[in-house]
Design an enzyme around this catalytic site. Sequence first.
Site, short mmCIF file in Angstrom:
data_model
loop_
_atom_site.label_atom_id
_atom_site.label_comp_id
_atom_site.label_asym_id
_atom_site.label_seq_id
_atom_site.Cartn_x
_atom_site.Cartn_y
_atom_site.Cartn_z
N CYS A 64 0.82 -1.22 0.00
CA CYS A 64 0.00 0.00 0.00
C CYS A 64 0.85 1.27 0.00
O CYS A 64 0.36 2.35 -0.31
CB CYS A 64 -0.94 0.00 1.20
SG CYS A 64 -1.89 -1.51 1.32
N HIS A 76 -3.06 6.58 3.94
CA HIS A 76 -3.56 5.36 3.29
C HIS A 76 -4.93 5.02 3.90
O HIS A 76 -5.13 5.11 5.10
CB HIS A 76 -2.55 4.24 3.53
CG HIS A 76 -3.04 2.91 3.08
ND1 HIS A 76 -3.67 2.73 1.87
CD2 HIS A 76 -3.00 1.69 3.66
CE1 HIS A 76 -4.00 1.46 1.75
NE2 HIS A 76 -3.61 0.81 2.81
N ASN A 134 -10.23 -0.18 0.76
CA ASN A 134 -8.77 -0.17 0.67
C ASN A 134 -8.34 -0.60 -0.74
O ASN A 134 -8.46 -1.77 -1.10
CB ASN A 134 -8.21 -1.14 1.73
CG ASN A 134 -6.69 -1.18 1.76
OD1 ASN A 134 -6.03 -0.65 0.87
ND2 ASN A 134 -6.14 -1.81 2.77
O1 UT7 Z 1 -3.63 -1.96 3.74
C1 UT7 Z 1 -2.54 -2.26 4.50
C2 UT7 Z 1 -2.61 -3.18 5.57
N1 UT7 Z 1 -3.84 -3.58 6.14
C3 UT7 Z 1 -4.40 -2.94 7.18
O2 UT7 Z 1 -4.05 -1.86 7.52
C4 UT7 Z 1 -5.45 -3.61 8.00
C5 UT7 Z 1 -5.23 -3.30 9.43
N2 UT7 Z 1 -6.16 -4.01 10.26
C6 UT7 Z 1 -7.46 -3.69 10.36
O3 UT7 Z 1 -7.94 -2.77 9.72
C7 UT7 Z 1 -8.29 -4.47 11.33
O4 UT7 Z 1 -7.46 -5.28 12.11
C8 UT7 Z 1 -9.37 -5.34 10.64
C9 UT7 Z 1 -10.46 -4.47 10.05
C10 UT7 Z 1 -8.76 -6.19 9.55
C11 UT7 Z 1 -10.04 -6.25 11.65
O5 UT7 Z 1 -10.59 -5.47 12.70
P1 UT7 Z 1 -10.29 -5.86 14.22
O6 UT7 Z 1 -11.05 -4.93 15.05
O7 UT7 Z 1 -8.80 -5.89 14.37
O8 UT7 Z 1 -10.93 -7.28 14.34
P2 UT7 Z 1 -10.23 -8.67 14.71
O9 UT7 Z 1 -9.39 -9.16 13.59
O10 UT7 Z 1 -9.61 -8.54 16.07
O11 UT7 Z 1 -11.50 -9.59 14.83
C12 UT7 Z 1 -12.50 -9.36 15.82
C13 UT7 Z 1 -13.65 -10.31 15.57
C14 UT7 Z 1 -13.21 -11.74 15.35
O12 UT7 Z 1 -14.17 -12.59 15.95
P3 UT7 Z 1 -13.89 -13.25 17.39
O13 UT7 Z 1 -12.66 -14.07 17.20
O14 UT7 Z 1 -13.69 -12.10 18.31
O15 UT7 Z 1 -15.13 -14.02 17.62
C15 UT7 Z 1 -13.26 -11.92 13.85
O16 UT7 Z 1 -13.50 -13.26 13.46
O17 UT7 Z 1 -14.33 -9.92 14.36
C16 UT7 Z 1 -14.44 -11.06 13.51
N3 UT7 Z 1 -14.45 -10.62 12.13
C17 UT7 Z 1 -15.57 -10.30 11.46
N4 UT7 Z 1 -16.88 -10.27 11.85
C18 UT7 Z 1 -17.78 -9.88 10.94
C19 UT7 Z 1 -13.41 -10.46 11.30
N5 UT7 Z 1 -13.83 -10.02 10.11
C20 UT7 Z 1 -15.17 -9.92 10.18
C21 UT7 Z 1 -16.17 -9.52 9.28
N6 UT7 Z 1 -17.44 -9.51 9.70
N7 UT7 Z 1 -15.89 -9.14 8.03
#
Ligand code: UT7
Length: 331
Positions: free
Chosen positions: A116, A258, A288
């Site tokens: 990115c 970004h 993104n």
């Molecule tokens: O572009 C360059 C690099 N990429 C980034 O910058 C991405 C950086 N990271 C993020 O933006 C965030 O970490 C995410 C948006 C990817 C994820 O958000 P988060 O608040 O960090 O969520 P998490 O990965 O800690 O997941 C929390 C919960 C999980 O469920 P449990 O284990 O707590 O039951 C995931 O399975 O949210 C769940 N989850 C979803 N639920 C509904 C993950 N994706 C989804 C989804 N819909 N699409």
Amino acid sequence: MIVKYNAKISGTGRYLPEKILTNKDLEKIVDTSDEWIVTRTGMKERRIAADDQAASDLAYEASLQAIQSSPIRSKDIDMIICATISADHAFPSTACIVQQKLGLKNFPAFDISAGCTGWVYAANIAKQYIENGAAENILVIGVETLSKITNYEDRNTCVLFGDGAGATIISRAEAKDISQLIDADISADGTHNELLIQRAGGSRMPASQKTVKENLHTVQMEGNKIFKLAVKSMYQACHTVLKRNHMDMQSIDWLITHQANMRIIQALGNKLKIDEKKVIVNIEKYANTSAATIPIALDEAIRNNKIRHGDIVLLASFGAGLTSGSLLFRL
Ligand code: UT7
């Protein structure tokens, strides 16, 4: 390095594919909800390239716009740098294909892979070539067709990405110009290279029936770990250029980061103590688009008359590698 000339942005353009994929559409594909996506990321919809559209097709349209908006003509371009992680092919470069589409030849054209941060890397390279006099008008593209390498069964990634292209002409500034690329800082921390990766299709894991079956040609990401590193690395990149130029956030008219997550953008804005009205955000519309987020947001903000001639703009990005970078300029 001996700086003979200054570089400036002399034109911008963008292209977004027509097809819109909304959060509601995604609810029908994976176990997710509009509410989860909006509150966790700020995204509402994203654009998806048509089956017959590749990265160079998007890049070409954005490039035409950038050329039209600048005082130069296509024939004045003497280098093309294309930042992408979803190129038409592993080789030849997408930059060479864009060069052919523009009817140009006999100058350098190459791709940059910095995730990115790719466009910020490419703009920094362009800046060096302009400053040392080796080039006069460089077409710098950030383009992605991430939908082609996204696993639409993986809710952790498929809600996040979209397709699009942003293009910029970086030209030699004249002595009387106030427009100038003031400074840039790019960096990488390869110890985190596995956090965001397309595992198969390269020499580490050549394509096979097994890799296709296991979806290893799609984007895999440990989002949570990247989240924490994102704010830290972008803050550092911004701090470096501001300090080096004896400037602070008061001197900045606009911040474009970004567009990976609204919470990351807000966290960086808070850490930098910038008024949120000065932060350009379009994540809700395009999600993104990796290397394309910054040039798309820049072009949109210029065409909407938000960013104007003479404004001072700070750009910050981070991505696969993990890479990070910033660019400070006066439009
Ligand atoms: O572009 C360059 C690099 N990429 C980034 O910058 C991405 C950086 N990271 C993020 O933006 C965030 O970490 C995410 C948006 C990817 C994820 O958000 P988060 O608040 O960090 O969520 P998490 O990965 O800690 O997941 C929390 C919960 C999980 O469920 P449990 O284990 O707590 O039951 C995931 O399975 O949210 C769940 N989850 C979803 N639920 C509904 C993950 N994706 C989804 C989804 N819909 N699409």
